[in-house]
Write an enzyme that holds these catalytic residues in place. Structure first.
Site, short mmCIF file in Angstrom:
data_model
loop_
_atom_site.label_atom_id
_atom_site.label_comp_id
_atom_site.label_asym_id
_atom_site.label_seq_id
_atom_site.Cartn_x
_atom_site.Cartn_y
_atom_site.Cartn_z
N TYR A 21 9.29 -12.25 -21.46
CA TYR A 21 10.17 -11.12 -21.10
C TYR A 21 11.29 -11.55 -20.16
CZ TYR A 21 11.75 -6.77 -18.96
OH TYR A 21 12.52 -5.74 -18.51
N HIS A 39 0.87 5.83 -0.86
CA HIS A 39 0.11 7.04 -1.17
C HIS A 39 0.82 7.78 -2.30
CE1 HIS A 39 -1.59 7.10 3.21
NE2 HIS A 39 -2.17 6.20 2.44
N HIS A 72 0.87 -1.18 0.00
CA HIS A 72 0.00 0.00 0.00
C HIS A 72 0.90 1.23 0.00
CE1 HIS A 72 -2.89 3.03 0.81
NE2 HIS A 72 -2.62 3.16 2.09
N ASP A 130 1.63 -4.58 -20.62
CA ASP A 130 2.62 -5.53 -20.08
C ASP A 130 2.31 -5.88 -18.62
OD1 ASP A 130 5.61 -4.17 -21.73
OD2 ASP A 130 4.00 -5.46 -22.46
N HIS A 172 -8.37 7.32 -1.55
CA HIS A 172 -7.32 6.84 -0.65
C HIS A 172 -6.01 6.66 -1.41
CE1 HIS A 172 -6.15 3.83 2.76
NE2 HIS A 172 -5.21 4.71 2.50
O1 HMS Z 1 -3.07 4.82 4.51
C1 HMS Z 1 -2.94 4.52 5.69
C2 HMS Z 1 -3.95 3.68 6.35
O2 HMS Z 1 -4.83 3.15 5.36
C3 HMS Z 1 -1.68 4.91 6.45
O3 HMS Z 1 -1.92 5.04 7.74
C4 HMS Z 1 -0.62 3.90 6.03
O4 HMS Z 1 -0.20 4.38 4.78
C5 HMS Z 1 0.57 3.80 6.96
O5 HMS Z 1 0.15 3.25 8.16
P1 HMS Z 1 1.10 2.24 8.96
O6 HMS Z 1 2.36 2.99 9.36
O7 HMS Z 1 1.42 1.07 8.06
O8 HMS Z 1 0.26 1.85 10.16
#
Ligand code: HMS
Length: 234
Positions: free
Chosen positions: A226, A109, A107, A132, A172
């Protein structure tokens, strides 16, 4: 939770995964996908109902293999060394429970991917690099507030049966999956790269679509031909 101690074999696998995850978190920094303590990477422990994830809120420069937190597939801490697991642990756990083929989750941002997520707009498949890596558009998942299974459920509902290893959770940001954590990190890197390119293209005009049959051919080639023999594109 007083979990059973890991068997010697499991402990060896966990130690190696902790090392790998510690290194992979630095890749998020290297590719400018996170700021401060945002973002997280996790990896499933092969052969165990366990995964390992980043500790919550720990600065990237202080992450170590030992700081990675071992959880069961309900997201309960099995071995955390006193550190709380990521605030996204429930989401990662939900994906691992419902998508057995997934071995790694990321995950971030990252800027351009979040810009598309804020608009709730999928990134259209208008570059061969997208064909790709993603084999389709990068889809948008539902708005979901952290704290329960909502984010994980949105990831699973969006990516199940979808070629893309990335989903933009609305308002998000991106979550990516892969057969292992390195593949998920690569998908996060490529997601931000194409989100930026397509955004800039949109500013200059209307990007041109790629024929779906060409997307299929490109995706198959990339996944099967590839790189070096015996290595995967992932
Ligand atoms: O996007 C969020 C939660 O969805 C952030 O708090 C996350 O990127 C980082 O949180 P953590 O440090 O992994 O608890």
């Amino acid at each position: 939770m007083n979990a059973e101690p890991l068997s010697p074999d499991a402990a060896t696998v966990v130690a190696a995964l902790r090392e790998e995850l510690s290194e992979l978190h630095q890749e998020l920094v290297r590719y400018d996908l996170v700021v401060w303590t945002g973002g997280n990477v996790s990896g499933r422990v092969p052969g165990q109902d366990l995964f390992v994830i980043k500790p919550s809120g720990v600065p990237y420069e202080r992450l170590t293999p030992q700081s990675m937190v071992v959880c069961d597939l309900e997201g309960r801490v099995v071995d955390g060394g006193g550190l709380k697991p990521s605030s996204d642990t429930a989401a990662h756990a939900y994906v691992y429970r419902h998508m057995p083929e997934v071995g790694g989750i990321v995950h971030t941002h990252s800027t351009y991917a979040c810009a598309w997520a804020a608009r709730g707009e999928p990134v259209p498949c208008v570059l061969t690099a997208m064909a790709d890596e993603f084999g389709a558009e990068i889809p948008v998942g539902p708005f979901a507030v952290i704290g329960d299974d909502s984010i994980g459920r949105g990831i699973v509902e969006t990516l199940t049966g979808h070629r893309s290893p990335a989903v933009l959770m609305r308002n998000h940001g991106p979550f990516t999956i892969g057969p292992g954590p390195r593949a998920a990190v690569k998908a996060a890197v490529m997601c931000e790269d194409v989100a930026r390119s397509v955004h800039i293209s949109h500013q200059l005009g209307r990007p041109l679509p790629i024929d779906p049959e060409a997307v299929d051919r490109l995706h198959h080639r990339y996944r099967h031909a590839y790189g070096q023999p015996g290595t995967s594109a992932q």
